[in-house]
Write a protein that holds these residues in place. Structure first.
Motif, PDB file in Angstrom:
ATOM      1  N   GLU A  69       1.365  -1.487   0.168  1.00  0.00           N
ATOM      2  CA  GLU A  69      -0.319   0.021   0.239  1.00  0.00           C
ATOM      3  C   GLU A  69       0.691   1.236   0.204  1.00  0.00           C
ATOM      4  OE1 GLU A  69      -3.504   0.085   2.916  1.00  0.00           O
ATOM      5  OE2 GLU A  69      -3.072  -2.372   3.466  1.00  0.00           O
ATOM      6  N   LEU A  70       2.236   1.173   0.082  1.00  0.00           N
ATOM      7  CA  LEU A  70       2.601   2.398  -0.087  1.00  0.00           C
ATOM      8  C   LEU A  70       4.213   2.266  -1.064  1.00  0.00           C
ATOM      9  CD1 LEU A  70       4.440   2.363   3.396  1.00  0.00           C
ATOM     10  CD2 LEU A  70       2.808   3.742   2.658  1.00  0.00           C
ATOM     11  N   GLU A  71       4.735   3.337  -1.520  1.00  0.00           N
ATOM     12  CA  GLU A  71       5.596   3.197  -2.640  1.00  0.00           C
ATOM     13  C   GLU A  71       6.938   4.184  -1.788  1.00  0.00           C
ATOM     14  OE1 GLU A  71       6.837   6.343  -6.519  1.00  0.00           O
ATOM     15  OE2 GLU A  71       5.098   4.786  -6.812  1.00  0.00           O
ATOM     16  N   LEU A  72       8.083   3.634  -1.022  1.00  0.00           N
ATOM     17  CA  LEU A  72       9.531   4.250  -0.950  1.00  0.00           C
ATOM     18  C   LEU A  72       9.771   4.842  -1.354  1.00  0.00           C
ATOM     19  CD1 LEU A  72       9.763   0.234   1.185  1.00  0.00           C
ATOM     20  CD2 LEU A  72       8.236   2.568   2.222  1.00  0.00           C
ATOM     21  N   THR A  73      10.037   5.431  -0.809  1.00  0.00           N
ATOM     22  CA  THR A  73      11.724   6.657  -1.856  1.00  0.00           C
ATOM     23  C   THR A  73      12.231   6.128  -0.345  1.00  0.00           C
ATOM     24  OG1 THR A  73      11.186   8.725  -0.384  1.00  0.00           O
ATOM     25  CG2 THR A  73       9.329   8.136  -1.730  1.00  0.00           C
ATOM     26  N   PRO A  74      13.533   6.877  -0.898  1.00  0.00           N
ATOM     27  CA  PRO A  74      15.439   7.170  -0.409  1.00  0.00           C
ATOM     28  C   PRO A  74      14.936   7.869   0.999  1.00  0.00           C
ATOM     29  CG  PRO A  74      15.635   7.391  -2.911  1.00  0.00           C
ATOM     30  CD  PRO A  74      13.177   7.533  -2.642  1.00  0.00           C
ATOM     31  N   ASP A  75      14.074   8.548   1.295  1.00  0.00           N
ATOM     32  CA  ASP A  75      14.349   9.497   2.220  1.00  0.00           C
ATOM     33  C   ASP A  75      12.836   9.013   3.129  1.00  0.00           C
ATOM     34  OD1 ASP A  75      15.661  11.618   1.011  1.00  0.00           O
ATOM     35  OD2 ASP A  75      14.043  11.978   0.005  1.00  0.00           O
ATOM     36  N   ASP A  76      12.483   7.290   3.393  1.00  0.00           N
ATOM     37  CA  ASP A  76      11.969   6.651   4.101  1.00  0.00           C
ATOM     38  C   ASP A  76      12.555   6.303   5.307  1.00  0.00           C
ATOM     39  OD1 ASP A  76       9.507   7.836   3.327  1.00  0.00           O
ATOM     40  OD2 ASP A  76       9.428   5.843   2.356  1.00  0.00           O
ATOM     41  N   VAL A  77      12.311   6.501   6.591  1.00  0.00           N
ATOM     42  CA  VAL A  77      12.827   5.321   7.273  1.00  0.00           C
ATOM     43  C   VAL A  77      11.976   4.551   8.344  1.00  0.00           C
ATOM     44  CG1 VAL A  77      13.785   5.605   9.876  1.00  0.00           C
ATOM     45  CG2 VAL A  77      13.995   7.171   8.074  1.00  0.00           C
ATOM     46  N   LEU A  78      12.853   3.102   8.297  1.00  0.00           N
ATOM     47  CA  LEU A  78      11.506   2.154   8.503  1.00  0.00           C
ATOM     48  C   LEU A  78      11.859   1.902  10.073  1.00  0.00           C
ATOM     49  CD1 LEU A  78      12.286  -0.287   5.624  1.00  0.00           C
ATOM     50  CD2 LEU A  78       9.958   1.553   5.245  1.00  0.00           C
ATOM     51  N   VAL A  79      10.535   1.937  11.300  1.00  0.00           N
ATOM     52  CA  VAL A  79      10.935   2.054  12.191  1.00  0.00           C
ATOM     53  C   VAL A  79      10.029   0.573  12.647  1.00  0.00           C
ATOM     54  CG1 VAL A  79      10.640   2.584  15.051  1.00  0.00           C
ATOM     55  CG2 VAL A  79      10.860   4.292  12.542  1.00  0.00           C
ATOM     56  N   PHE A  80      11.251  -0.376  13.391  1.00  0.00           N
ATOM     57  CA  PHE A  80      10.207  -1.495  13.264  1.00  0.00           C
ATOM     58  C   PHE A  80      10.202  -1.486  15.148  1.00  0.00           C
ATOM     59  CE2 PHE A  80      11.655  -2.842   9.717  1.00  0.00           C
ATOM     60  CZ  PHE A  80      11.019  -3.567   9.301  1.00  0.00           C
ATOM     61  N   ALA A  81       8.968  -1.842  15.442  1.00  0.00           N
ATOM     62  CA  ALA A  81       8.037  -1.691  16.853  1.00  0.00           C
ATOM     63  C   ALA A  81       7.204  -2.855  17.253  1.00  0.00           C
ATOM     64  CB  ALA A  81       7.648   0.088  17.108  1.00  0.00           C
ATOM     65  N   THR A  82       6.865  -3.947  16.607  1.00  0.00           N
ATOM     66  CA  THR A  82       6.327  -5.204  16.226  1.00  0.00           C
ATOM     67  C   THR A  82       7.500  -5.887  18.243  1.00  0.00           C
ATOM     68  OG1 THR A  82       8.456  -6.861  15.673  1.00  0.00           O
ATOM     69  CG2 THR A  82       6.446  -5.547  14.527  1.00  0.00           C
ATOM     70  N   PHE A 116      15.104   0.932  12.449  1.00  0.00           N
ATOM     71  CA  PHE A 116      15.483   1.715  13.298  1.00  0.00           C
ATOM     72  C   PHE A 116      14.588  -0.266  14.413  1.00  0.00           C
ATOM     73  CE2 PHE A 116      16.554   5.140  11.744  1.00  0.00           C
ATOM     74  CZ  PHE A 116      17.539   6.117  12.816  1.00  0.00           C
ATOM     75  N   THR A 117      15.236  -0.178  15.439  1.00  0.00           N
ATOM     76  CA  THR A 117      14.810  -1.406  16.331  1.00  0.00           C
ATOM     77  C   THR A 117      14.349  -1.136  17.195  1.00  0.00           C
ATOM     78  OG1 THR A 117      16.677  -2.088  16.845  1.00  0.00           O
ATOM     79  CG2 THR A 117      16.371  -3.076  15.266  1.00  0.00           C
ATOM     80  N   ALA A 118      12.881  -0.607  17.546  1.00  0.00           N
ATOM     81  CA  ALA A 118      12.355   0.226  18.191  1.00  0.00           C
ATOM     82  C   ALA A 118      11.461  -0.889  19.092  1.00  0.00           C
ATOM     83  CB  ALA A 118      11.327   1.199  18.719  1.00  0.00           C
ATOM     84  N   LEU A 119      12.278  -1.660  20.280  1.00  0.00           N
ATOM     85  CA  LEU A 119      11.586  -3.100  20.624  1.00  0.00           C
ATOM     86  C   LEU A 119      12.613  -3.896  21.746  1.00  0.00           C
ATOM     87  CD1 LEU A 119      11.670  -6.001  18.479  1.00  0.00           C
ATOM     88  CD2 LEU A 119      12.742  -4.288  18.040  1.00  0.00           C
ATOM     89  N   ASN A 120      11.946  -4.373  22.724  1.00  0.00           N
ATOM     90  CA  ASN A 120      12.777  -5.400  23.416  1.00  0.00           C
ATOM     91  C   ASN A 120      13.326  -6.090  23.422  1.00  0.00           C
ATOM     92  OD1 ASN A 120      11.740  -3.833  26.040  1.00  0.00           O
ATOM     93  ND2 ASN A 120      10.081  -4.615  26.431  1.00  0.00           N
ATOM     94  N   GLY A 121      14.607  -6.606  23.762  1.00  0.00           N
ATOM     95  CA  GLY A 121      15.186  -7.723  24.009  1.00  0.00           C
ATOM     96  C   GLY A 121      16.875  -6.839  23.296  1.00  0.00           C
ATOM     97  N   VAL A 122      17.285  -7.844  22.759  1.00  0.00           N
ATOM     98  CA  VAL A 122      18.572  -7.502  22.217  1.00  0.00           C
ATOM     99  C   VAL A 122      18.993  -8.402  20.836  1.00  0.00           C
ATOM    100  CG1 VAL A 122      19.694  -6.732  24.482  1.00  0.00           C
ATOM    101  CG2 VAL A 122      20.073  -9.147  23.698  1.00  0.00           C
ATOM    102  N   ALA A 123      17.848  -8.831  20.076  1.00  0.00           N
ATOM    103  CA  ALA A 123      17.940 -10.360  19.231  1.00  0.00           C
ATOM    104  C   ALA A 123      17.474  -9.171  18.222  1.00  0.00           C
ATOM    105  CB  ALA A 123      17.077 -11.080  19.674  1.00  0.00           C
ATOM    106  N   ALA A 124      16.799  -8.220  17.863  1.00  0.00           N
ATOM    107  CA  ALA A 124      16.777  -7.836  16.645  1.00  0.00           C
ATOM    108  C   ALA A 124      17.754  -7.496  15.923  1.00  0.00           C
ATOM    109  CB  ALA A 124      14.853  -6.905  17.092  1.00  0.00           C
ATOM    110  N   GLU A 125      18.497  -6.864  16.940  1.00  0.00           N
ATOM    111  CA  GLU A 125      19.743  -5.508  15.545  1.00  0.00           C
ATOM    112  C   GLU A 125      20.229  -6.745  14.530  1.00  0.00           C
ATOM    113  OE1 GLU A 125      18.154  -3.401  18.478  1.00  0.00           O
ATOM    114  OE2 GLU A 125      18.791  -5.409  19.078  1.00  0.00           O
ATOM    115  N   SER A 126      20.631  -7.780  15.293  1.00  0.00           N
ATOM    116  CA  SER A 126      21.136  -9.187  14.780  1.00  0.00           C
ATOM    117  C   SER A 126      20.531  -9.796  13.568  1.00  0.00           C
ATOM    118  CB  SER A 126      21.585 -10.480  16.119  1.00  0.00           C
ATOM    119  OG  SER A 126      21.264 -10.494  16.756  1.00  0.00           O
TER     120      SER A 126
END
Length: 340
Positions: A69-82, A116-126
């Motif tokens: 439903e989106l058209e991503l552009t180079p100026d987008d930042v994805l914030v993962f907060a699951t 950006f990995t905005a979630l608990n724990g230390v596994a999401a970054e790897s």
């Protein structure tokens, strides 16, 4: 690579993602919330209801169900907060999405866009580094609640929370991180930029180890001694692994300077944390496998055991599968199950 964020795509618009996205929207930053089910339906129909100690507002934040439903552009930042148990599927979903510029495809999200990995724990970054070249870890201290579709409650003040930001590996993306930090500060967050964000995330991990106890026994269930035992075991494991953890005093001072908990009108003060909320909503899955289970994983990698954390992760996992509600068992029953 210099990067000036234009739009924040917040993937997982629950307690954390909804709070971050709502505050950025209020600060005038372009935001798209990614949600699903009834929550998505209400966001599309009525907007995001944001309740705080001094606000009760509806925000007309755009909401979508996925990348189609989106058209991503180079100026987008994805914030993962699951939640962490959901993030691998989300990363895989978004990594190969086309990025468009000047009417053509210029590459994939995984190759071009920062996450950006905005979630608990230390596994999401790897996990994220498997699919994305540009990863920024976020240590989240944000007392927020999501129990009702279309609604997020923020309980912190004077800022809404504290979000430490740092690239993975450390020292990269400094211009990007500075720009995002400024946007978050405009949205009423404290956004420090430590040289290395992971010691902060490991310290937060220790604080989150009691989440499962709260979820089982209920908020205010008298689990302080159990929590101390679980956390003590974790500290021994992290120390044996040589993992750097931000000192307690430094973390406590930073959090005290950023926010304190406040009453939100119409919201009970005994609402619990993220795992409590997962059991309350009956989601069928919980993040404790990446909290207490992370301590067990580190211990097993050292040829050691972490029986308290491993058993607690199992108890919460089984409770989630059964649809058990918080408060269904007592602290004494949990202590017996943990062998204490």
């Amino acid at each position: 690579m210099a990067h000036v964020p234009n739009r924040y795509v917040v993937i997982g618009a629950g307690a954390i993602g909804g709070a971050i996205g709502g505050r950025l929207h209020q600060a005038g930053r372009p935001v798209v919330l990614v949600a699903r089910g009834e929550h998505l339906d209400v966001l599309r129909r009525d907007g995001l209801r944001l309740r705080t100690p001094d606000e009760d507002v509806r925000l007309d934040v755009p909401a979508v169900g996925g990348p189609e439903e989106l058209e991503l552009t180079p100026d987008d930042v994805l914030v993962f907060a699951t939640k962490t148990q959901q993030v691998e599927a989300a990363l895989r979903t978004w990594a190969d999405v086309d990025v468009h510029a000047d009417g053509r495809i210029v590459g994939s999200a995984g190759a071009l866009l920062p996450v950006f990995t905005a979630l608990n724990g230390v596994a999401a970054e790897s996990m994220a580094l498997r699919w994305f070249a540009r990863v920024v870890g976020v240590c989240v201290w944000l007392p927020s609640v999501h129990l009702t579709a279309g609604e997020v409650i923020i309980r912190g003040g004077p800022t809404s929370g504290m979000l430490h930001l740092g690239s993975i590996p450390a020292g990269r993306e400094q211009e990007l991180v500075a720009t995002v930090a400024a946007d978050l500060e405009a949205g009423r967050f404290d956004a420090p930029r430590p040289a290395d964000v992971m010691p902060w995330k490991y310290r937060k991990l220790i604080s989150n180890l009691a989440n499962g106890l709260q979820a089982l026994v209920g908020a205010g269930g008298g689990t302080e001694q159990l929590a101390a035992a679980v956390e003590g075991e974790a500290r021994e494991v992290l120390d044996a692994a040589g993992i750097e953890v931000t000192p307690d005093a430094e973390e406590a001072a930073a959090r005290k300077a950023a926010f304190t908990m406040h009453h939100v009108p119409g919201v009970p003060d005994d609402v619990g944390g993220s795992t409590w909320q997962s059991l309350t909503r009956g989601t069928g899955n919980v993040e404790t496998d990446y909290l207490n289970g992370e301590i067990a994983r580190i211990a097993h990698g050292l040829g050691r055991q972490a029986p308290l954390n491993a058993r607690l992760a199992s108890l919460v996992r089984q409770a989630s599968v059964r649809g058990q509600q918080p408060g269904a068992v007592t602290a004494a029953q949990v202590a017996e199950a943990l062998g204490l």
